[in-house]
Design an enzyme around this catalytic site. Sequence first.
Site, PDB file in Angstrom:
ATOM      1  N   ARG A 104     -78.864 -65.292  14.988  1.00 23.66           N
ATOM      2  CA  ARG A 104     -77.877 -64.389  15.602  1.00 23.66           C
ATOM      3  C   ARG A 104     -78.213 -64.026  17.040  1.00 23.66           C
ATOM      4  O   ARG A 104     -77.318 -63.787  17.849  1.00 23.66           O
ATOM      5  CB  ARG A 104     -77.758 -63.098  14.788  1.00 23.66           C
ATOM      6  CG  ARG A 104     -77.001 -63.234  13.494  1.00 23.66           C
ATOM      7  CD  ARG A 104     -76.932 -61.894  12.782  1.00 23.66           C
ATOM      8  NE  ARG A 104     -76.469 -62.047  11.399  1.00 23.66           N
ATOM      9  CZ  ARG A 104     -76.711 -61.171  10.432  1.00 23.66           C
ATOM     10  NH1 ARG A 104     -77.406 -60.073  10.702  1.00 23.66           N
ATOM     11  NH2 ARG A 104     -76.264 -61.380   9.217  1.00 23.66           N
ATOM     12  N   CYS A 143     -73.417 -56.934   7.860  1.00 17.78           N
ATOM     13  CA  CYS A 143     -72.200 -56.440   7.204  1.00 17.78           C
ATOM     14  C   CYS A 143     -71.646 -55.169   7.845  1.00 17.78           C
ATOM     15  O   CYS A 143     -70.433 -55.054   8.075  1.00 17.78           O
ATOM     16  CB  CYS A 143     -72.455 -56.222   5.713  1.00 17.78           C
ATOM     17  SG  CYS A 143     -73.992 -55.355   5.339  1.00 17.78           S
ATOM     18  N   GLN A 169     -73.853 -47.146   3.045  1.00 18.92           N
ATOM     19  CA  GLN A 169     -73.769 -48.543   2.639  1.00 18.92           C
ATOM     20  C   GLN A 169     -73.964 -48.741   1.143  1.00 18.92           C
ATOM     21  O   GLN A 169     -74.840 -48.145   0.515  1.00 18.92           O
ATOM     22  CB  GLN A 169     -74.793 -49.363   3.426  1.00 18.92           C
ATOM     23  CG  GLN A 169     -74.508 -49.331   4.917  1.00 18.92           C
ATOM     24  CD  GLN A 169     -75.464 -50.160   5.748  1.00 18.92           C
ATOM     25  OE1 GLN A 169     -75.759 -49.807   6.886  1.00 18.92           O
ATOM     26  NE2 GLN A 169     -75.945 -51.271   5.220  1.00 18.92           N
ATOM     27  N   SER A 172     -74.797 -53.183  -3.178  1.00 21.13           N
ATOM     28  CA  SER A 172     -74.741 -54.644  -3.203  1.00 21.13           C
ATOM     29  C   SER A 172     -75.196 -55.254  -1.883  1.00 21.13           C
ATOM     30  O   SER A 172     -75.541 -56.434  -1.836  1.00 21.13           O
ATOM     31  CB  SER A 172     -73.323 -55.122  -3.533  1.00 21.13           C
ATOM     32  OG  SER A 172     -72.378 -54.647  -2.591  1.00 21.13           O
ATOM     33  N   HIS A 235     -68.834 -50.606   2.376  1.00 19.16           N
ATOM     34  CA  HIS A 235     -69.580 -49.783   3.335  1.00 19.16           C
ATOM     35  C   HIS A 235     -68.614 -48.836   4.046  1.00 19.16           C
ATOM     36  O   HIS A 235     -67.572 -49.260   4.569  1.00 19.16           O
ATOM     37  CB  HIS A 235     -70.261 -50.658   4.388  1.00 19.16           C
ATOM     38  CG  HIS A 235     -71.421 -51.459   3.868  1.00 19.16           C
ATOM     39  ND1 HIS A 235     -71.905 -51.347   2.591  1.00 19.16           N
ATOM     40  CD2 HIS A 235     -72.205 -52.386   4.493  1.00 19.16           C
ATOM     41  CE1 HIS A 235     -72.934 -52.178   2.432  1.00 19.16           C
ATOM     42  NE2 HIS A 235     -73.133 -52.811   3.570  1.00 19.16           N
TER      43      HIS A 235
END
Length: 335
Positions: A104, A143, A169, A172, A235
């Site tokens: 990233r 996410c 958050q 999962s 989230h």
Amino acid sequence: MKRVAVLGATGLVGRTFVKLLGGHPWFKVEKLIASEKSAGKKYGDLVEDSPEEFRDYYVISLNEFLENPGVDLVFNALPASISRDVEEKLAQEIPVFTNARAHRYDEDVPILVPEVNKDHLKLVEVQRKRRGWKGFIVTNPNCSTAILTLSLAPLRNFGIKKVRVATMQAISGAGFSGLSAYAIQDNVIPFISGEEWKIENESKKIMGKLKGDEIEPASFDVIAIATRVPVIHGHTEAVFVELENPDIKSIREAIENFDPLKDLKLPSYEKPIVYTEIPQPRLHRDRGRGLTVTVGRLERTSEGVKYVALGHNLVRGAAGGSVLNAELAYKLKII
């Protein structure tokens, strides 16, 4: 029709990839890759809620797959710890769309949210030239970052000066074994290792401008506090934005009208933002098949606006975002 492989197909994000790719009009899943202990077993025996289409697929080990990929593109849901080398090996020949964070922060690799920074896909050609690859790597963000940046995109024209966000958050996001039931039940954990750094830095890259062969990060500061809460999926984020022009009526209209890629008719595309006064995970996380972010509680502050954003962490925040990335690249004839 492009032949596709899903790496890490038995994990939470990998399972989401598989579900989203079932019956896809452009991408046909041909190989499901997982650990050595899963190799040789039927996917349906490993994943009880497998789509019928994939129940009889035999899972392939990563090492076997790397010897002879035999596909046109790859979706990666492997852990970051092993993703860097795997992605670089595959990208020499094959496009890789990845949920892992390993690349990233490379200058020539985009962190892509199609509705926010689709022009960053131009880095693919920079990447190919620099590295001598036929393929490439495109990442999707963390996410929470995916949800945040999508909610910020309609505010660009109002002059973003500062962003403050507190995330709540879902469990999962930590994976199958990320948290014990004892730790999260009746609790809020106000720390997620590395999460705040990712939100603060990935957001600035995504919201930045492509200038020549590199991205100039956004000039505004992003400061985050990340917490884990006892919610399964979805989230929720409390966002405070300092703006040059905090015209609340115009901002509300910009949020409600935000739909930048609707004319491309991507197979997975849904309206990216829907306004609802009080966003809640249990009620709104599955909007738009999990790809729609719900924004609400928009109010004027002394410096700008505050609002709540909510999105499905496994779909918009992970696998679904990556599938959208690949669809955009396909539509633009990059793959």
